[in-house]
Design an enzyme around this catalytic site. Structure first.
Site, PDB file in Angstrom:
ATOM      1  N   GLU A 103      41.916  41.311  50.779  1.00 26.56           N
ATOM      2  CA  GLU A 103      40.819  40.734  51.550  1.00 26.56           C
ATOM      3  C   GLU A 103      41.159  40.554  53.020  1.00 26.56           C
ATOM      4  O   GLU A 103      40.275  40.368  53.848  1.00 26.56           O
ATOM      5  CB  GLU A 103      40.424  39.391  50.940  1.00 26.56           C
ATOM      6  CG  GLU A 103      39.055  38.914  51.354  1.00 26.56           C
ATOM      7  CD  GLU A 103      38.688  37.600  50.690  1.00 26.56           C
ATOM      8  OE1 GLU A 103      37.509  37.206  50.783  1.00 26.56           O
ATOM      9  OE2 GLU A 103      39.569  36.965  50.076  1.00 26.56           O
TER      10      GLU A 103
ATOM     11  N   ASP B  15      41.512  37.854  47.045  1.00 23.45           N
ATOM     12  CA  ASP B  15      40.086  37.795  46.738  1.00 23.45           C
ATOM     13  C   ASP B  15      39.908  37.111  45.392  1.00 23.45           C
ATOM     14  O   ASP B  15      39.786  37.761  44.350  1.00 23.45           O
ATOM     15  CB  ASP B  15      39.508  39.214  46.702  1.00 23.45           C
ATOM     16  CG  ASP B  15      37.994  39.221  46.792  1.00 23.45           C
ATOM     17  OD1 ASP B  15      37.417  38.127  46.965  1.00 23.45           O
ATOM     18  OD2 ASP B  15      37.393  40.302  46.701  1.00 23.45           O
TER      19      ASP B  15
ATOM     20  N   LYS C 230      45.675  37.641  52.039  1.00 25.64           N
ATOM     21  CA  LYS C 230      44.499  36.861  51.648  1.00 25.64           C
ATOM     22  C   LYS C 230      43.962  37.449  50.348  1.00 25.64           C
ATOM     23  O   LYS C 230      43.591  38.619  50.288  1.00 25.64           O
ATOM     24  CB  LYS C 230      43.435  36.911  52.746  1.00 25.64           C
ATOM     25  CG  LYS C 230      42.305  35.923  52.553  1.00 25.64           C
ATOM     26  CD  LYS C 230      41.359  35.943  53.754  1.00 25.64           C
ATOM     27  CE  LYS C 230      40.356  34.798  53.684  1.00 25.64           C
ATOM     28  NZ  LYS C 230      39.568  34.803  52.442  1.00 25.64           N
TER      29      LYS C 230
END
Length: 213
Positions: free
Chosen positions: A163, A21, A19
């Site tokens: 993230e 950012d 994931k």
């Protein structure tokens, strides 16, 4: 397509991505022109001219729609949202700013290629199509892992200051505009929506005065 929040599935048939950012983006290229759209539907390509130029070179005269994330890496490669904010709302960045805060586009999905609508294809087929595209910096297709221990990948994400992770069903189709349990995000940060109320000393003095009267 949007993900729901939750713990990574502990069963086969899921792929895992990191994931990032950054800022979610849809890149639309047709007839030699490319546009970048934010989740709110605004065109933001003027803020990232180097990405638009690279996408034009990638697509040529072909039609191509990509889903991905714009990130601004630190020196060690970890995306920094703080750095990206220096570029997000600058409509026409100077060459100096582009040099100081370079950005990249991590394309993690393909929605259209030429006359082919790929949204009804499975996740794994769409990833195969991505690998066939000739990405070059500042464009890339980030890696994914199939049937891998998600908890270990969470630790890898944490070590690299990412993230979190996103788990995606290997057989899932792309559902535009929908938040689907076929995608599950597991971030390290918890976000919430709050209402902030204000208080002024003058207003309180007025209320005290009225009570005294």
């Amino acid at each position: 397509m949007l993900a729901i929040g939750g713990v990574p599935p502990d069963e086969p048939g899921w792929a895992v991505e990191m994931k990032w950012d950054g800022v979610r983006i849809i890149a639309v290229c047709t007839a030699g022109e490319c546009a970048l759209y934010s989740r709110s539907g605004n065109q933001v390509g003027d803020s990232y001219p180097e990405l638009v130029m690279a996408l034009k070179a990638l697509a040529g005269k072909r039609s191509l729609i990509l889903d991905g994330e714009i990130v601004a890496p630190e020196a060690d490669g970890a995306p920094s949202f703080g750095r990206l904010q220096r570029r997000m709302h600058v409509a026409r960045p100077t060459g100096q700013l582009i040099g100081e805060v370079p950005v990249r586009l991590f394309a993690f999905d393909v929605l259209t290629l030429d006359d082919r609508d790929t949204m009804r294809e499975t996740y794994l087929i769409r990833r195969e199509i991505l690998t066939e595209l000739a990405f070059a910096t500042p464009l890339s297709a980030p890696p994914h892992w199939l049937d891998t221990d998600a908890e270990k990948l969470l630790e890898v994400a944490r070590e690299h200051r990412l993230e979190g992770i996103v788990s995606k069903r290997a057989d899932s189709v792309y559902l535009p505009g929908r938040r689907s349990p076929a995608w599950i995000k597991t971030p390290f940060r918890l976000n919430t929506e709050v209402v902030v109320a204000g208080w002024t000393f003058r207003a309180e003095l007025q209320r005290m005065h009225e009570r005294q009267i």
